[in-house]
Design an enzyme around this catalytic site. Sequence first.
Site, PDB file in Angstrom:
ATOM      1  N   SER A  44       6.679   2.613  -5.552  1.00 53.59           N
ATOM      2  CA  SER A  44       6.682   2.110  -6.938  1.00 53.59           C
ATOM      3  C   SER A  44       5.419   2.524  -7.683  1.00 53.59           C
ATOM      4  CB  SER A  44       6.813   0.582  -6.926  1.00 53.59           C
ATOM      5  OG  SER A  44       5.779   0.030  -6.133  1.00 53.59           O
ATOM      6  N   GLU A  45       4.406   2.975  -6.949  1.00 54.76           N
ATOM      7  CA  GLU A  45       3.164   3.429  -7.590  1.00 54.76           C
ATOM      8  C   GLU A  45       3.103   4.957  -7.691  1.00 54.76           C
ATOM      9  OE1 GLU A  45       1.397   1.455  -9.116  1.00 54.76           O
ATOM     10  OE2 GLU A  45       1.256  -0.460  -8.073  1.00 54.76           O
ATOM     11  N   HIS A  69      -4.700  -2.611   0.011  1.00 52.87           N
ATOM     12  CA  HIS A  69      -5.010  -3.954  -0.479  1.00 52.87           C
ATOM     13  C   HIS A  69      -6.111  -4.565   0.384  1.00 52.87           C
ATOM     14  CE1 HIS A  69      -0.673  -4.301  -2.326  1.00 52.87           C
ATOM     15  NE2 HIS A  69      -1.430  -3.395  -2.912  1.00 52.87           N
ATOM     16  N   HIS A  96      -5.490  -6.677  -7.499  1.00 55.73           N
ATOM     17  CA  HIS A  96      -4.492  -5.802  -6.893  1.00 55.73           C
ATOM     18  C   HIS A  96      -5.005  -5.130  -5.607  1.00 55.73           C
ATOM     19  CE1 HIS A  96      -1.254  -2.504  -7.748  1.00 55.73           C
ATOM     20  NE2 HIS A  96      -1.264  -2.903  -6.494  1.00 55.73           N
ATOM     21  N   HIS A 156      -3.816   4.152  -1.633  1.00 54.64           N
ATOM     22  CA  HIS A 156      -3.839   2.854  -2.323  1.00 54.64           C
ATOM     23  C   HIS A 156      -3.593   1.756  -1.294  1.00 54.64           C
ATOM     24  CE1 HIS A 156      -2.957  -0.585  -4.691  1.00 54.64           C
ATOM     25  NE2 HIS A 156      -1.646  -0.519  -4.529  1.00 54.64           N
ATOM     26  N   GLY A 197       0.825  -1.194   0.000  1.00 58.05           N
ATOM     27  CA  GLY A 197       0.000   0.000   0.000  1.00 58.05           C
ATOM     28  C   GLY A 197       0.863   1.250   0.000  1.00 58.05           C
ATOM     29  N   ASN A 198       0.268   2.346  -0.380  1.00 56.99           N
ATOM     30  CA  ASN A 198       0.979   3.635  -0.380  1.00 56.99           C
ATOM     31  C   ASN A 198      -0.024   4.777  -0.278  1.00 56.99           C
ATOM     32  OD1 ASN A 198       0.379   3.531  -3.414  1.00 56.99           O
ATOM     33  ND2 ASN A 198       1.914   1.910  -3.152  1.00 56.99           N
ATOM     34  N   THR A 233       9.044   3.676  -1.077  1.00 60.70           N
ATOM     35  CA  THR A 233       8.778   2.271  -1.412  1.00 60.70           C
ATOM     36  C   THR A 233       9.203   1.353  -0.263  1.00 60.70           C
ATOM     37  OG1 THR A 233       9.056   0.566  -3.106  1.00 60.70           O
ATOM     38  CG2 THR A 233      10.997   1.906  -2.615  1.00 60.70           C
ATOM     39  N   GLY A 234       8.380   0.329  -0.034  1.00 58.97           N
ATOM     40  CA  GLY A 234       8.737  -0.689   0.963  1.00 58.97           C
ATOM     41  C   GLY A 234       8.530  -0.270   2.404  1.00 58.97           C
TER      42      GLY A 234
HETATM   43  P1  13P Z   1       5.440   0.385  -2.589  1.00 58.43           P
HETATM   44  O1  13P Z   1       5.976  -0.126  -1.284  1.00 58.43           O
HETATM   45  O2  13P Z   1       6.511   0.596  -3.620  1.00 58.43           O
HETATM   46  O3  13P Z   1       4.600   1.616  -2.352  1.00 58.43           O
HETATM   47  O4  13P Z   1       4.500  -0.714  -3.213  1.00 58.43           O
HETATM   48  C1  13P Z   1       3.486  -1.298  -2.450  1.00 58.43           C
HETATM   49  C2  13P Z   1       2.299  -1.644  -3.264  1.00 58.43           C
HETATM   50  O5  13P Z   1       1.276  -1.894  -2.686  1.00 58.43           O
HETATM   51  C3  13P Z   1       2.368  -1.682  -4.735  1.00 58.43           C
HETATM   52  O6  13P Z   1       1.098  -1.813  -5.275  1.00 58.43           O
END
Ligand code: 13P
Length: 214
Positions: A77-78, A99, A159, A97, A30-31, A47-48
Amino acid sequence: MEISERSLQEQICEIGQRAVRYGLVKAISGNISARLPGADRFWITATGTALDALTPDDLVCVDLNGHVCGGSHPPSSEHQLHLAIYQRRPEINAVVHLHPPLATVVGTALGEVRPMTFEGNYFLGDVAVVPPILPGTQEVAQAAAEASDGSRVLVLQHHGSVCLGEDLEEALYRSIELEETCRLIVIARAIGAEVYLPGWAVERMRGHRYREGT
Ligand code: 13P
């Protein structure tokens, strides 16, 4: 009330904790991003990062040309998906964003998410379902931005969810309500029923929904 960039960063961290507490995302996925109204840059999680353990140091600044302009880690990454939405929707100041399990299952399996309750319809409006596209690509960014033309609530098949708001609270409320709506759909189907809010109610509520507008 005007808020500072620092307090915006603190809000992102708090929203991350609440999203995890509500069971809308797990581990390091998530982000979240937000910008000050009218700003030509936004802050996004690196990211991460674990959304329930964010500090302002885990945030990265990206301008509306897609260039990193602050922070000390690589952006999510998004970030292209968040960027494409901010470029297209000047009134949107927050993108979340996640999940969420039930929203992901319902949106993927049924290809649509239709509210069953008045409240669901009030908070969600029309939910857009985006077909499966590889995460982190320009293609998914483009598809999400286009889907946001008619909706502030998106499910990316296979996703997760993308909820938009004029502020972070709005984007989080929509994420919570999306998952609740999908929980009701799953319960209804478990007892062999297929129940949605009647069409007349959806029509009557148009123009009377939470912060309605595209
Ligand atoms: P990131 O950690 O790069 O934000 O990616 C997590 C994610 O949920 C990608 O859809």
